[in-house]
Design an enzyme around this catalytic site. Sequence first.
Site, PDB file in Angstrom:
ATOM      1  N   CYS A 154       0.832  -1.208   0.000  1.00  9.02           N
ATOM      2  CA  CYS A 154       0.000   0.000   0.000  1.00  9.02           C
ATOM      3  C   CYS A 154       0.868   1.259   0.000  1.00  9.02           C
ATOM      4  O   CYS A 154       1.542   1.522  -0.983  1.00  9.02           O
ATOM      5  CB  CYS A 154      -0.987  -0.025   1.165  1.00  9.02           C
ATOM      6  SG  CYS A 154      -2.362   1.140   0.949  1.00  9.02           S
ATOM      7  N   HIS A 209      -3.664  -5.289   0.608  1.00  7.11           N
ATOM      8  CA  HIS A 209      -3.179  -5.650   1.939  1.00  7.11           C
ATOM      9  C   HIS A 209      -3.262  -7.159   2.170  1.00  7.11           C
ATOM     10  O   HIS A 209      -4.201  -7.656   2.805  1.00  7.11           O
ATOM     11  CB  HIS A 209      -3.990  -4.925   3.012  1.00  7.11           C
ATOM     12  CG  HIS A 209      -3.668  -3.474   3.152  1.00  7.11           C
ATOM     13  ND1 HIS A 209      -2.700  -3.002   4.011  1.00  7.11           N
ATOM     14  CD2 HIS A 209      -4.174  -2.388   2.522  1.00  7.11           C
ATOM     15  CE1 HIS A 209      -2.625  -1.691   3.917  1.00  7.11           C
ATOM     16  NE2 HIS A 209      -3.518  -1.285   3.019  1.00  7.11           N
ATOM     17  N   GLU A 259      -1.596  -8.882   4.219  1.00  8.82           N
ATOM     18  CA  GLU A 259      -1.474  -9.175   5.658  1.00  8.82           C
ATOM     19  C   GLU A 259      -2.833  -9.186   6.338  1.00  8.82           C
ATOM     20  O   GLU A 259      -2.988  -9.799   7.409  1.00  8.82           O
ATOM     21  CB  GLU A 259      -0.537  -8.164   6.320  1.00  8.82           C
ATOM     22  CG  GLU A 259      -1.147  -6.841   6.724  1.00  8.82           C
ATOM     23  CD  GLU A 259      -1.371  -5.876   5.550  1.00  8.82           C
ATOM     24  OE1 GLU A 259      -1.902  -4.766   5.783  1.00  8.82           O
ATOM     25  OE2 GLU A 259      -1.013  -6.233   4.401  1.00  8.82           O
TER      26      GLU A 259
END
Length: 245
Positions: free
Chosen positions: A112, A219, A221
Amino acid sequence: MAIIGIPSNHLNHPNPKHRTNYVDYTQQNYTAALREAGALPVVFPMGSPEEAAEYVNSVDAVLLIGGQDVGPLFYGEDPTPQMGETDRQRDLFEVAIVAEARKQNKPLMGICRGAQLINVALGGTLIQDIDTQYTPENGNPIVKHDQFPVKWYEPTHRLDVLPDNFLTGTLGDNPIVNSFHHQGIKRLGTDLQPAAFASDGTVEAYQSSDASVRAVQYHPEMMFERDKTHLRVFQDFVDYVNAQK
């Protein structure tokens, strides 16, 4: 075991919990993903550009994470009215981290804001606000790139992954990902090439010619605990780092 450095974000406004006792922090999802991929994450507290060389020297690779907008002065523009919060101290520190990682031949990964920061540090530019400053050349409508208030882990738009890059065979040709950004890549920096696009033509992932630099706009994660496909983004990076040691 690969040691991956993560430059921290920081709370630089007074708040009810910490008041003016400012805090450096990193979201647990990043460190959890690296650990599950077999790496040892090490968080760098916010520092000065002069400290970047020692920080980079202490690790095998660097992961730059999400957060504020990148200040447009770093790519030669003034801010538009749609610009979000920026953090000049963080920008200066992370630009220096990127420069040192390249100097020391340490692999880099960005997520990001991290993808945008690496691009700027390597001479690229950004779209300050996709909704107001971008017109798709392919005739498709603009994708909703900031899916808030949809949950972080929910996938909301697809990617078109190009052949022969770090995402090839990792996520599939048209993975569905989450999205929490309003800025985007305008011009890619030196030795960077696109790896995936959104349907509106915006760059969603890129890499350097040797894949030592790689970045995604989404994202992973936030998604890997519910869909292990997204752990592969971290696993492939860790495997690459270990192979370079």
